[in-house]
Motif scaffolding. Structure first.
Motif, short mmCIF file in Angstrom:
data_model
loop_
_atom_site.label_atom_id
_atom_site.label_comp_id
_atom_site.label_asym_id
_atom_site.label_seq_id
_atom_site.Cartn_x
_atom_site.Cartn_y
_atom_site.Cartn_z
N MET A 36 0.88 -1.16 0.00
CA MET A 36 0.00 0.00 0.00
C MET A 36 0.92 1.21 0.00
O MET A 36 1.76 1.36 0.89
CB MET A 36 -0.90 0.01 1.24
N ARG A 37 0.78 2.06 -1.00
CA ARG A 37 1.73 3.16 -1.20
C ARG A 37 1.11 4.51 -0.85
O ARG A 37 -0.10 4.64 -0.72
CB ARG A 37 2.26 3.15 -2.63
N PRO A 45 6.63 6.09 -1.81
CA PRO A 45 7.06 5.24 -0.69
C PRO A 45 5.95 4.30 -0.24
O PRO A 45 4.76 4.65 -0.27
CB PRO A 45 7.39 6.25 0.42
N ALA A 46 6.35 3.08 0.15
CA ALA A 46 5.39 2.11 0.68
C ALA A 46 5.00 2.49 2.10
O ALA A 46 5.83 2.93 2.89
CB ALA A 46 5.98 0.71 0.63
N VAL A 47 3.72 2.31 2.41
CA VAL A 47 3.21 2.59 3.75
C VAL A 47 3.20 1.31 4.58
O VAL A 47 3.63 1.28 5.72
CB VAL A 47 1.79 3.18 3.67
N THR A 48 2.71 0.23 3.97
CA THR A 48 2.67 -1.08 4.62
C THR A 48 2.43 -2.13 3.55
O THR A 48 2.22 -1.80 2.38
CB THR A 48 1.54 -1.14 5.68
N VAL A 49 2.47 -3.40 3.94
CA VAL A 49 2.14 -4.50 3.03
C VAL A 49 0.78 -5.05 3.43
O VAL A 49 0.56 -5.39 4.60
CB VAL A 49 3.21 -5.61 3.07
N TRP A 78 -2.59 3.87 -1.25
CA TRP A 78 -2.99 3.58 -2.63
C TRP A 78 -2.52 2.19 -3.06
O TRP A 78 -1.39 1.80 -2.76
CB TRP A 78 -2.41 4.63 -3.57
N VAL A 79 -3.40 1.49 -3.76
CA VAL A 79 -3.10 0.15 -4.27
C VAL A 79 -3.60 0.08 -5.71
O VAL A 79 -4.66 0.62 -6.02
CB VAL A 79 -3.78 -0.95 -3.42
N SER A 80 -2.85 -0.60 -6.56
CA SER A 80 -3.31 -0.80 -7.93
C SER A 80 -4.58 -1.65 -7.92
O SER A 80 -4.68 -2.64 -7.19
CB SER A 80 -2.23 -1.51 -8.74
N ARG A 123 5.18 10.15 9.38
CA ARG A 123 6.06 9.26 8.61
C ARG A 123 7.38 9.94 8.26
O ARG A 123 7.43 11.15 8.07
CB ARG A 123 5.36 8.84 7.32
N ASP A 124 8.44 9.13 8.13
CA ASP A 124 9.76 9.67 7.79
C ASP A 124 9.75 10.39 6.44
O ASP A 124 10.38 11.43 6.27
CB ASP A 124 10.81 8.55 7.76
#
Length: 201
Positions: A36-37, A45-49, A78-80, A123-124
């Motif tokens: 999930m971006r 950047p990715a937020v989580t899986v 966001w996810v495809s 977030r960083d």
């Protein structure tokens, strides 16, 4: 008293509006272990899986690219649509533009500043927001230029095909099969055939 009535009316409006906002969200499922971006592209950047089969809430999808704004496990990103399915007519379908309306998924846009302010302040990568914002605008410009090149190329190809068809029509009318006086045929330029027939006589 008037202030109290105004507050009560505002509260009532919020209660009435709440179901419609909840109805806009659609339940979906991840079809793979997918990132999930923080924006609608693999470059963000990715937020989580999100694990395969995990439920997600779909708040909207973009019309220009098949990416959807989803919530998972208290986070947002966001996810495809290629990795999200939703129930449609008693079966699961991959979320794509042809299903947005039947599924009740609204079409949304993405603005990095507004979205990141609401969801990623801790977030960083948030401190690099301006750099990502410029990169995002550059990417949209590149995508727009690429789409324009494809449209121009396709238009040139259609023009070339049309010209080729015109040339072949012209050549067909110029070169014909003409029967000769003795039953033989002549496949050549019409004027040359007539000239050959005259000399044979």
């Amino acid at each position: 008293m008037r202030k109290y009535l105004f507050s009560a009316a505002a509260a009532l409006c919020a209660v009435v509006a709440a179901p419609s906002l909840a109805d806009a969200a659609v339940r979906g499922f991840a079809t793979a272990n997918v990132n999930m971006r923080s924006g609608p592209s693999t470059s963000y950047p990715a937020v989580t899986v999100i694990p395969n089969g995990a439920p997600v809430t779909i708040y909207g999808c973009m019309s220009s690219v098949n990416w959807c704004d989803v919530a998972f496990s208290g986070g947002r990103g966001w996810v495809s649509g290629n990795y999200v399915q939703a129930a449609y007519q008693q079966r699961r379908v991959h979320v794509g533009p042809q299903y947005y309306r039947p599924l009740g998924i609204p079409t949304v846009t993405f603005e990095i500043g507004n979205y990141w302010d609401r969801h990623y302040r801790g977030r960083d990568f948030y401190r690099d927001r301006d750099r990502w914002d410029r990169r995002d605008r550059d990417r949209w410009d590149r995508d727009r230029d690429r789409d324009r090149r494809y449209r121009d190329r396709d238009r040139d190809r259609v023009d070339w095909d049309r010209d080729r068809d015109r040339r072949s029509d012209r050549d067909r009318s110029r070169f014909e099969v003409i029967p000769g006086p003795g039953g033989e045929t002549c496949i050549a330029n019409e004027i040359e055939c007539l000239r050959n027939q005259e000399t044979r006589r």
